[in-house]
Design an enzyme around this catalytic site. Structure first.
Site, short mmCIF file in Angstrom:
data_model
loop_
_atom_site.label_atom_id
_atom_site.label_comp_id
_atom_site.label_asym_id
_atom_site.label_seq_id
_atom_site.Cartn_x
_atom_site.Cartn_y
_atom_site.Cartn_z
N SER A 101 0.86 -1.17 0.00
CA SER A 101 0.00 0.00 0.00
C SER A 101 0.91 1.24 0.00
O SER A 101 2.12 1.11 -0.15
CB SER A 101 -0.83 -0.08 1.27
OG SER A 101 -1.93 0.75 1.17
N LEU A 102 0.34 2.41 0.19
CA LEU A 102 1.15 3.62 0.30
C LEU A 102 0.83 4.29 1.62
O LEU A 102 -0.30 4.23 2.09
CB LEU A 102 0.83 4.60 -0.84
CG LEU A 102 1.36 4.28 -2.23
CD1 LEU A 102 0.76 5.25 -3.25
CD2 LEU A 102 2.88 4.37 -2.25
N GLU A 132 3.55 12.40 -9.22
CA GLU A 132 2.63 12.02 -10.31
C GLU A 132 1.24 11.77 -9.73
O GLU A 132 1.08 11.63 -8.53
CB GLU A 132 3.15 10.75 -11.00
CG GLU A 132 3.09 9.54 -10.12
CD GLU A 132 4.15 8.48 -10.46
OE1 GLU A 132 5.24 8.85 -10.93
OE2 GLU A 132 3.87 7.30 -10.23
N LYS A 153 -2.19 10.15 -8.43
CA LYS A 153 -2.57 8.86 -7.83
C LYS A 153 -3.87 8.45 -8.50
O LYS A 153 -4.93 8.99 -8.21
CB LYS A 153 -2.74 9.00 -6.33
CG LYS A 153 -3.08 7.69 -5.63
CD LYS A 153 -2.97 7.84 -4.13
CE LYS A 153 -3.12 6.50 -3.41
NZ LYS A 153 -4.44 5.88 -3.60
N ASP A 169 -7.15 6.65 -9.48
CA ASP A 169 -8.12 6.02 -8.61
C ASP A 169 -8.78 4.85 -9.33
O ASP A 169 -9.87 4.97 -9.88
CB ASP A 169 -9.16 7.05 -8.17
CG ASP A 169 -9.93 6.56 -6.96
OD1 ASP A 169 -9.56 5.52 -6.39
OD2 ASP A 169 -10.90 7.24 -6.58
N TYR A 178 3.13 2.73 -13.62
CA TYR A 178 3.90 3.74 -12.90
C TYR A 178 5.07 3.19 -12.09
O TYR A 178 5.68 3.89 -11.32
CB TYR A 178 2.98 4.53 -11.97
CG TYR A 178 2.04 3.68 -11.14
CD1 TYR A 178 2.52 2.82 -10.17
CD2 TYR A 178 0.66 3.73 -11.37
CE1 TYR A 178 1.67 2.04 -9.43
CE2 TYR A 178 -0.20 2.94 -10.63
CZ TYR A 178 0.31 2.10 -9.66
OH TYR A 178 -0.53 1.31 -8.94
N LYS A 206 -3.26 12.71 -0.26
CA LYS A 206 -4.68 12.49 -0.57
C LYS A 206 -5.42 13.81 -0.71
O LYS A 206 -5.32 14.68 0.16
CB LYS A 206 -5.32 11.68 0.55
CG LYS A 206 -4.77 10.28 0.67
CD LYS A 206 -5.56 9.35 -0.22
CE LYS A 206 -5.40 7.92 0.29
NZ LYS A 206 -6.44 7.04 -0.13
N CYS A 264 -49.45 2.50 -6.96
CA CYS A 264 -48.87 3.78 -7.33
C CYS A 264 -49.18 4.83 -6.25
O CYS A 264 -50.33 5.01 -5.88
CB CYS A 264 -49.44 4.23 -8.67
SG CYS A 264 -48.94 5.89 -9.14
N CYS A 268 -51.67 7.57 -8.33
CA CYS A 268 -53.01 7.25 -8.84
C CYS A 268 -53.56 5.99 -8.21
O CYS A 268 -54.68 5.57 -8.50
CB CYS A 268 -52.98 7.12 -10.37
SG CYS A 268 -52.16 5.63 -10.94
N CYS A 300 -46.09 1.88 -12.75
CA CYS A 300 -47.51 2.18 -12.81
C CYS A 300 -47.86 2.18 -14.28
O CYS A 300 -47.26 2.92 -15.06
CB CYS A 300 -47.77 3.56 -12.20
SG CYS A 300 -49.41 4.17 -12.58
N CYS A 312 -52.06 8.19 -15.54
CA CYS A 312 -51.57 8.50 -14.19
C CYS A 312 -51.03 9.94 -14.18
O CYS A 312 -50.14 10.28 -14.95
CB CYS A 312 -50.46 7.52 -13.82
SG CYS A 312 -49.59 7.97 -12.32
#
Ligand code: AMP
Ligand code: ZN
Length: 699
Positions: free
Chosen positions: A104-105, A135, A137, A139, A248, A344, A438, A441, A456, A461
């Protein structure tokens, strides 16, 4: 593998092949060159986003390669462009061991944290100053790619970091991943590359629209879409989602005997460039080498402001010690490398309470549950209600009234509920009960077997009638200003407006003594209604609210006829032949134009003076902007982006999706970001302001 020869070289070869095809076929002895040409165009299209060939011509060349390979199966190579196509449809994902753990970072959230990081780096290395490479990150979902003797042999997800799932067939569908790359020429026999798989915002939104049209639940964010797609059992389905990859990091290199590590790998920045040179998409244009942590902080801040301008989601920046030898020296913890940190951006998630659910009836009768929330700010926007789409969605997410829920708003994407936080329940939360009738109506609701939506089906209606009128006059449809949602509801209740044709026979005198309607506003309304009669055909088609017919399909449909009622004569087969019209959409259009009441309404509209003809055919060949290409960036001083794009199209111009050599004009507003920077580098693009743009429209 993709070979970086001159563009000119490949272009000449392309033209030669296309010529040969006209005269017959491409010879089997030219198979390698033909593959080279196809790889070159894939690279231009997918990695550089700057195609030099039409899709049609590409197809011609691709098909001729397929044909040669069919006739000479022994000549098929594993990295041939034809080999992306999946052969085996369903398979499980074998668990595989990573060559190097996928960690992870460590995270940072502000300048203080980055100063801390810088201090730790200096302590560990004993250096007074350290250079960083910064650079985006990305997602998405991380991926490991292994190439052996230049061939892509394995792609795997991160999994638990030590072991992941092998997803090679799905990754082979991703056009930004080369099936082979010339590593041996660099002395490298085996290499493991890390990257991020993502889906850009446009494709994500399109994909979600499709899910919704099919009555399915949309995905919460592009990240989940990318991760889910990697694990699809059908690579063909995965291919449709149009994933992309940014690589990367080089995590492992196995050298050939007596070979030495390429000099380019001495710094992270250079390794990004090397990967780029070898045909990969790396953030080599996006990265910045920073001399000190102040520069790093500046670049992170600068990038955060461009976040919404990027075609894909990023959730921060990654700061890496640039010198790879120093990286090795610093090593890693069991959780993250010590030589990198993630910065982040501000969260676009928030938790809030689901206080109730409302059931809304749409213009097609579909009943949509809408969650009412305690208002909360997410990425700078207040959110107080969120669509829950359908009954299955509620069940799947196990939502209850009173729950704390995690919500997310990704960029231009509509906010979604990610999940309910079940651990926080106190026991008083209530189940969400879906109505059987509904809410407007009171007629019974129905659900088709393969659908997720309850409807419906009472065509009269009131909820549906009102929603149809609202849709008809809306901004992207007939654009009748002054006849807003609130007014339509009021006029309906007061029997002043009961159906769509009623808009054009409206009794304005009845408004005269009404509160809130001065002489001026009545006049404006009259003008707006009269003006809408000459709206282009595609707007009218969209305004009719035919199921599954969005704006894009409406344009396709409008271009296919000269008069709206031509659709009465078109068969299902003819409809399916239109671009982007599948059997489902065709069925819906066919149903609509087979319905006598609909036809009657359309005839009434024509009698009332609406234009049902396709006028576009004239404007596209005579507009002021005929054949010119445009792109907008930043906030324009007066025009909305959609309005400006509409103006371009109305004048016969074309709106492009990104900056490329094909672009004629970039219209830049305030806070223009990466597009502007990119456009400045191509000197054939003219960068203009809104006033200049308006002058082009009306010289
Ligand atoms: P996190 O999942 O928040 O712990 O962040 C670590 C993840 O960020 C890595 O596993 C990568 O998948 C992802 N990531 C995205 N962009 C980059 C990048 N440019 N460099 C390194 N990791 C990245
Ligand atoms: Zn109803």
């Amino acid at each position: 593998m993709y070979q970086k020869k001159d563009t000119l070289y490949w272009q000449n070869l392309t033209r030669q092949f296309l010529k040969e095809l006209q005269g017959g076929a491409i010879g089997v002895n030219e198979i390698d060159e033909l593959r080279g040409v196809l790889r070159f165009h894939e690279y231009r299209y997918y990695v550089l986003n700057d195609p030099l060939l039409s899709d049609y011509e590409y197809d011609l060349l691709y098909k001729s390669l397929e044909k040669i390979e069919q006739q000479h199966p022994s000549l098929v190579t594993p990295d041939s462009p034809t080999q992306r196509v999946a052969k085996d449809l369903t398979r499980d994902f074998p668990t595989v061991q990573h060559l190097v753990p996928m960690l992870s970072l460590d995270n940072s959230y502000n300048a203080e944290d980055l100063f801390d990081f810088d201090r730790r780096v200096k302590e560990l290395t004993g250096l007074a100053s350290v250079e960083y490479c910064v650079e985006p990150k990305f997602d998405g979902s991380s991926i490991s790619l292994i190439y052996k003797n230049d061939l892509l042999v394995r792609a795997a997800t991160r999994g638990d970091g030590l072991q992941g799932d092998e997803v090679t067939p799905n990754v082979k569908q991703i056009r930004t991943v080369p099936l082979s790359a010339p590593f041996t020429a660099q002395g490298i026999e085996e290499i493991e590359i890390r990257g991020e798989v993502l889906i850009n915002k446009e494709n994500f939104n399109r994909f979600n629209d499709q899910l919704l049209q099919q009555g399915l639940a949309p995905l919460a964010n592009p990240r989940n879409a990318a991760a889910g797609t990697l694990r699809l059992k059908d690579p063909g389905e995965a291919a449709k989602r149009k994933l992309e990859v940014f690589v990367y990091h080089i995590s492992y290199t196995g050298l050939a005997p007596r070979a030495t590590l390429p000099a380019a790998l001495a710094t992270h920045a250079h390794s990004l460039e090397l990967l780029w040179e070898l045909g990969f998409r790396s953030p080599h244009l996006e990265k910045k080498v920073c001399k000190n942590i102040d520069e790093v902080i500046g670049y992170c801040g600068q990038y955060e402001t461009m976040r919404d301008d990027l075609p894909y989601e990023i959730d921060g920046m990654v700061i890496k010690v640039n010198d790879t030898r120093l990286q090795e020296k610093m090593g890693m913890t069991s959780h993250h490398p010590r030589w990198a940190v993630a910065f982040k951006f501000k969260a676009r998630q928030a938790t809030t309470q689901l206080t109730g659910v409302e059931f809304q009836v749409g213009r097609t009768g579909a009943v949509t549950p809408v969650a009412k929330l305690t208002p909360v700010a997410v990425g700078g926007v207040m959110v107080s209600s969120i669509s829950l789409h359908n009954q299955e969605y509620i069940a799947e997410k196990d939502l209850r009234i009173g729950d704390q829920v995690l919500i997310e708003r990704a960029g231009d994407v509509i906010p979604q509920i990610v999940k309910s936080l079940g651990d926080l329940r106190k026991g008083k939360e209530k189940k969400i009960v879906f109505p059987t009738h509904c809410p407007i109506c009171e007629s019974r609701l129905f659900k088709e077997e393969e659908e997720a939506v309850w409807r419906c089906i009472n065509i009269e209606c009131p909820a549906q009638v009102v929603e149809r009128i609202i849709h008809f006059v809306s901004k992207d449809a007939m654009d009748i200003r002054g006849l807003g949602e609130a007014n339509i509801r009021k006029f309906y209740d007061e029997q002043l407006l009961r159906d769509i044709p009623g808009i054009y026979t409206f009794d304005f005198a009845a408004l005269e003594n009404k509160e809130g309607f001065g002489k001026k506003s009545i006049e404006n309304l009259q003008t707006a209604i009269a003006g809408s009669k000459t709206q282009p055909l595609h707007r009218l088609i969209y305004a009719l609210g035919i199921r599954f017919v969005g704006e894009t399909t409406a344009r396709t449909l409008a271009a296919a006829v000269t008069h709206l009622l031509d659709f009465e004569k078109l068969s299902l087969e003819q409809l399916v032949e239109l671009e982007d019209v599948g059997p489902k959409v065709a069925g819906s259009i066919h149903d609509f134009f087979s319905n006598k009441e609909n036809i009657e309404m359309i005839r009434t509209l024509e009698k009332l003076g609406l234009s049902l003809r396709n006028q576009k055919k004239d404007t596209t060949t005579s507009g002021n902007l005929h054949g010119k290409t445009f792109l907008f960036t930043g906030t324009l001083p007066t025009l909305k982006r959609s309005a400006a794009e509409e103006m371009v199209r109305n004048e016969g111009g074309i709106v492009l999706g990104g900056v490329s050599a094909k672009l004629d004009y970039l219209v830049a507003g305030e806070d223009a970001g990466s597009k502007l920077e990119k456009a400045k580098k191509i000197n054939t693009i003219r960068i203009i302001t809104e006033p200049e743009f308006l002058k082009l429209i009306q010289p």
